[in-house]
Design a protein around this motif. Structure first.
Motif, PDB file in Angstrom:
ATOM      1  N   TRP A 187       0.840  -1.199   0.000  1.00  0.00           N
ATOM      2  CA  TRP A 187       0.000   0.000   0.000  1.00  0.00           C
ATOM      3  C   TRP A 187       0.878   1.253   0.000  1.00  0.00           C
ATOM      4  N   ILE A 188       0.407   2.297  -0.676  1.00  0.00           N
ATOM      5  CA  ILE A 188       1.146   3.557  -0.751  1.00  0.00           C
ATOM      6  C   ILE A 188       0.249   4.706  -0.297  1.00  0.00           C
ATOM      7  N   SER A 189       0.800   5.607   0.529  1.00  0.00           N
ATOM      8  CA  SER A 189       0.011   6.733   1.027  1.00  0.00           C
ATOM      9  C   SER A 189      -0.303   7.680  -0.132  1.00  0.00           C
ATOM     10  N   ARG A 190      -1.583   8.008  -0.282  1.00  0.00           N
ATOM     11  CA  ARG A 190      -2.024   8.848  -1.401  1.00  0.00           C
ATOM     12  C   ARG A 190      -2.430  10.255  -0.965  1.00  0.00           C
ATOM     13  N   GLY A 191      -3.074  10.339   0.189  1.00  0.00           N
ATOM     14  CA  GLY A 191      -3.561  11.638   0.616  1.00  0.00           C
ATOM     15  C   GLY A 191      -4.167  11.580   2.004  1.00  0.00           C
ATOM     16  N   VAL A 192      -4.624  12.736   2.456  1.00  0.00           N
ATOM     17  CA  VAL A 192      -5.154  12.873   3.815  1.00  0.00           C
ATOM     18  C   VAL A 192      -6.532  13.513   3.748  1.00  0.00           C
ATOM     19  N   VAL A 193      -7.454  13.003   4.563  1.00  0.00           N
ATOM     20  CA  VAL A 193      -8.776  13.629   4.706  1.00  0.00           C
ATOM     21  C   VAL A 193      -8.957  14.028   6.168  1.00  0.00           C
ATOM     22  N   THR A 194      -9.667  15.106   6.392  1.00  0.00           N
ATOM     23  CA  THR A 194      -9.820  15.656   7.733  1.00  0.00           C
ATOM     24  C   THR A 194     -11.177  15.310   8.315  1.00  0.00           C
ATOM     25  N   ALA A 195     -11.189  14.517   9.357  1.00  0.00           N
ATOM     26  CA  ALA A 195     -12.436  14.101   9.996  1.00  0.00           C
ATOM     27  C   ALA A 195     -13.072  15.268  10.745  1.00  0.00           C
ATOM     28  N   PRO A 196     -14.393  15.311  10.828  1.00  0.00           N
ATOM     29  CA  PRO A 196     -15.058  16.385  11.572  1.00  0.00           C
ATOM     30  C   PRO A 196     -14.859  16.221  13.071  1.00  0.00           C
ATOM     31  N   ASP A 197     -14.930  17.334  13.784  1.00  0.00           N
ATOM     32  CA  ASP A 197     -14.818  17.292  15.240  1.00  0.00           C
ATOM     33  C   ASP A 197     -15.972  16.512  15.851  1.00  0.00           C
ATOM     34  N   GLY A 198     -15.792  16.142  17.107  1.00  0.00           N
ATOM     35  CA  GLY A 198     -16.803  15.375  17.829  1.00  0.00           C
ATOM     36  C   GLY A 198     -16.115  14.393  18.745  1.00  0.00           C
ATOM     37  N   ARG A 199     -16.903  13.525  19.371  1.00  0.00           N
ATOM     38  CA  ARG A 199     -16.312  12.532  20.260  1.00  0.00           C
ATOM     39  C   ARG A 199     -15.505  11.513  19.470  1.00  0.00           C
ATOM     40  N   TYR A 200     -14.542  10.890  20.126  1.00  0.00           N
ATOM     41  CA  TYR A 200     -13.728   9.876  19.461  1.00  0.00           C
ATOM     42  C   TYR A 200     -14.585   8.652  19.150  1.00  0.00           C
ATOM     43  N   SER A 201     -14.531   8.185  17.914  1.00  0.00           N
ATOM     44  CA  SER A 201     -15.319   7.022  17.520  1.00  0.00           C
ATOM     45  C   SER A 201     -14.663   6.345  16.331  1.00  0.00           C
ATOM     46  N   VAL A 202     -14.315   5.082  16.476  1.00  0.00           N
ATOM     47  CA  VAL A 202     -13.757   4.305  15.369  1.00  0.00           C
ATOM     48  C   VAL A 202     -14.786   4.184  14.248  1.00  0.00           C
ATOM     49  N   ALA A 203     -16.027   3.907  14.607  1.00  0.00           N
ATOM     50  CA  ALA A 203     -17.084   3.722  13.606  1.00  0.00           C
ATOM     51  C   ALA A 203     -17.295   4.996  12.779  1.00  0.00           C
ATOM     52  N   ARG A 204     -17.270   6.151  13.435  1.00  0.00           N
ATOM     53  CA  ARG A 204     -17.458   7.417  12.714  1.00  0.00           C
ATOM     54  C   ARG A 204     -16.285   7.691  11.785  1.00  0.00           C
ATOM     55  N   GLN A 205     -15.073   7.373  12.240  1.00  0.00           N
ATOM     56  CA  GLN A 205     -13.906   7.559  11.375  1.00  0.00           C
ATOM     57  C   GLN A 205     -13.987   6.655  10.147  1.00  0.00           C
ATOM     58  N   ASP A 206     -14.371   5.401  10.369  1.00  0.00           N
ATOM     59  CA  ASP A 206     -14.464   4.461   9.255  1.00  0.00           C
ATOM     60  C   ASP A 206     -15.506   4.906   8.230  1.00  0.00           C
ATOM     61  N   ALA A 207     -16.649   5.335   8.718  1.00  0.00           N
ATOM     62  CA  ALA A 207     -17.717   5.769   7.809  1.00  0.00           C
ATOM     63  C   ALA A 207     -17.267   6.993   7.002  1.00  0.00           C
ATOM     64  N   PHE A 208     -16.579   7.905   7.663  1.00  0.00           N
ATOM     65  CA  PHE A 208     -16.090   9.111   6.994  1.00  0.00           C
ATOM     66  C   PHE A 208     -15.040   8.750   5.940  1.00  0.00           C
ATOM     67  N   ALA A 209     -14.072   7.878   6.317  1.00  0.00           N
ATOM     68  CA  ALA A 209     -13.006   7.493   5.393  1.00  0.00           C
ATOM     69  C   ALA A 209     -13.545   6.769   4.164  1.00  0.00           C
ATOM     70  N   LYS A 210     -14.555   5.931   4.354  1.00  0.00           N
ATOM     71  CA  LYS A 210     -15.147   5.216   3.219  1.00  0.00           C
ATOM     72  C   LYS A 210     -15.727   6.195   2.200  1.00  0.00           C
ATOM     73  N   ARG A 211     -16.278   7.298   2.687  1.00  0.00           N
ATOM     74  CA  ARG A 211     -16.860   8.301   1.793  1.00  0.00           C
ATOM     75  C   ARG A 211     -15.800   9.164   1.127  1.00  0.00           C
ATOM     76  N   ARG A 212     -14.753   9.543   1.895  1.00  0.00           N
ATOM     77  CA  ARG A 212     -13.830  10.566   1.420  1.00  0.00           C
ATOM     78  C   ARG A 212     -12.546  10.055   0.775  1.00  0.00           C
ATOM     79  N   CYS A 213     -12.034   8.891   1.191  1.00  0.00           N
ATOM     80  CA  CYS A 213     -10.772   8.413   0.617  1.00  0.00           C
ATOM     81  C   CYS A 213     -10.829   8.207  -0.902  1.00  0.00           C
ATOM     82  N   PRO A 214     -11.961   7.762  -1.470  1.00  0.00           N
ATOM     83  CA  PRO A 214     -11.998   7.602  -2.932  1.00  0.00           C
ATOM     84  C   PRO A 214     -11.667   8.886  -3.697  1.00  0.00           C
ATOM     85  N   LYS A 215     -11.778  10.036  -3.048  1.00  0.00           N
ATOM     86  CA  LYS A 215     -11.502  11.300  -3.721  1.00  0.00           C
ATOM     87  C   LYS A 215     -10.004  11.624  -3.787  1.00  0.00           C
TER      88      LYS A 215
END
Length: 248
Positions: A187-215
């Motif tokens: 795997w090669i690092s391609r880019g960075v996405v910035t998660a929204p503020d809020g409480r720490y949550s693995v599930a929220r990070q995963d859902a956000f990354a699934k939406r934004r990493c394809p970009k």
């Protein structure tokens, strides 16, 4: 010298002896907040296991030779922040504020770019004995990952000059260990996405990354994955999730 003068001198000597005897062994009359602190610019050669501890005490080595760490900053911690025991959120925030700029300057990258390179940041506090002697410092180091070990650092800073080349870029092995992209990788690092503020949550990070990493991944990437923010880093204000593709 008169008898009365000798009497005064003898009394003074007796008082000094009494005072010295009252001090515990090894005690200092004035605490030193930099007791045992390293010097900025020193290089060290320690292991990835040593990096996981809160205190590190390897000797300084010649920066022209092999080394796995560079000390980039040493700062005194305010007395309201506890230095012993499990690192508090307050201490983590102080470290983040204090070390961020020296870390980034040594690497030669913005904070966002540091998520895309093989270089990483470490910090250490004084030992219990040093804290007892009055030490109040924290030390900021820069390291480089190389699979299950720390890699050798370049001799001069900044490590990254201009664009991020394959020797600087962060890649992952099949087992998700970090290596420079000049090594065998999946795997090669391609880019960075910035998660929204809020409480720490693995599930929220995963859902956000699934939406934004394809970009941010490339068309050649048939699959992608992401590197979440740890809970400790989230508490210190980190919000960047790194996206990886497998297109080579």
């Amino acid at each position: 010298m008169t008898r009365s003068t000798w009497s005064v001198v003898a009394t003074a000597i007796a008082m000094l002896i009494t005072t010295a005897a009252a001090l515990p062994a090894g005690a200092s009359q004035s605490a030193d907040p930099l007791a045992g602190a390293p010097g900025v610019g020193e290089c060290r050669a320690y292991t990835i296991e040593d990096r996981e501890g809160m205190h590190e005490s390897s000797p300084a080595v010649d920066c022209a030779g092999p080394h796995t760490a560079l000390v980039v900053a040493v700062e005194i911690v305010p007395k309201r922040i506890k230095l012993t025991g499990k690192p508090s959120a307050r201490l983590q925030r102080f470290v983040s504020r204090t070390c961020k700029d020296p870390w980034n300057a040594a690497i030669g990258a913005s904070h966002r770019q540091t998520h895309l390179v093989v270089y990483t940041a470490s910090w250490f506090a004084p030992s219990k004995a040093q804290v007892k002697a009055g030490a109040r410092w924290i030390r900021c180091d820069v390291n480089a990952y190389d699979d299950r070990e720390l890699g050798n650092l370049p001799v001069t800073t900044p490590f990254v000059s201009g664009g991020i080349d394959p020797g600087d870029r962060r890649c992952l092995t099949r087992k998700r260990n970090v290596v420079p992209c000049t090594s065998s990788h999946t795997w090669i690092s391609r880019g960075v996405v910035t998660a929204p503020d809020g409480r720490y949550s693995v599930a929220r990070q995963d859902a956000f990354a699934k939406r934004r990493c394809p970009k941010v991944i490339k068309r050649a990437d048939r699959r992608f994955l992401w590197w979440r923010v740890s809970e400790a880093s989230w508490k210190s204000g980190e919000r960047h999730i790194t996206c990886y593709g497998n297109g080579g």
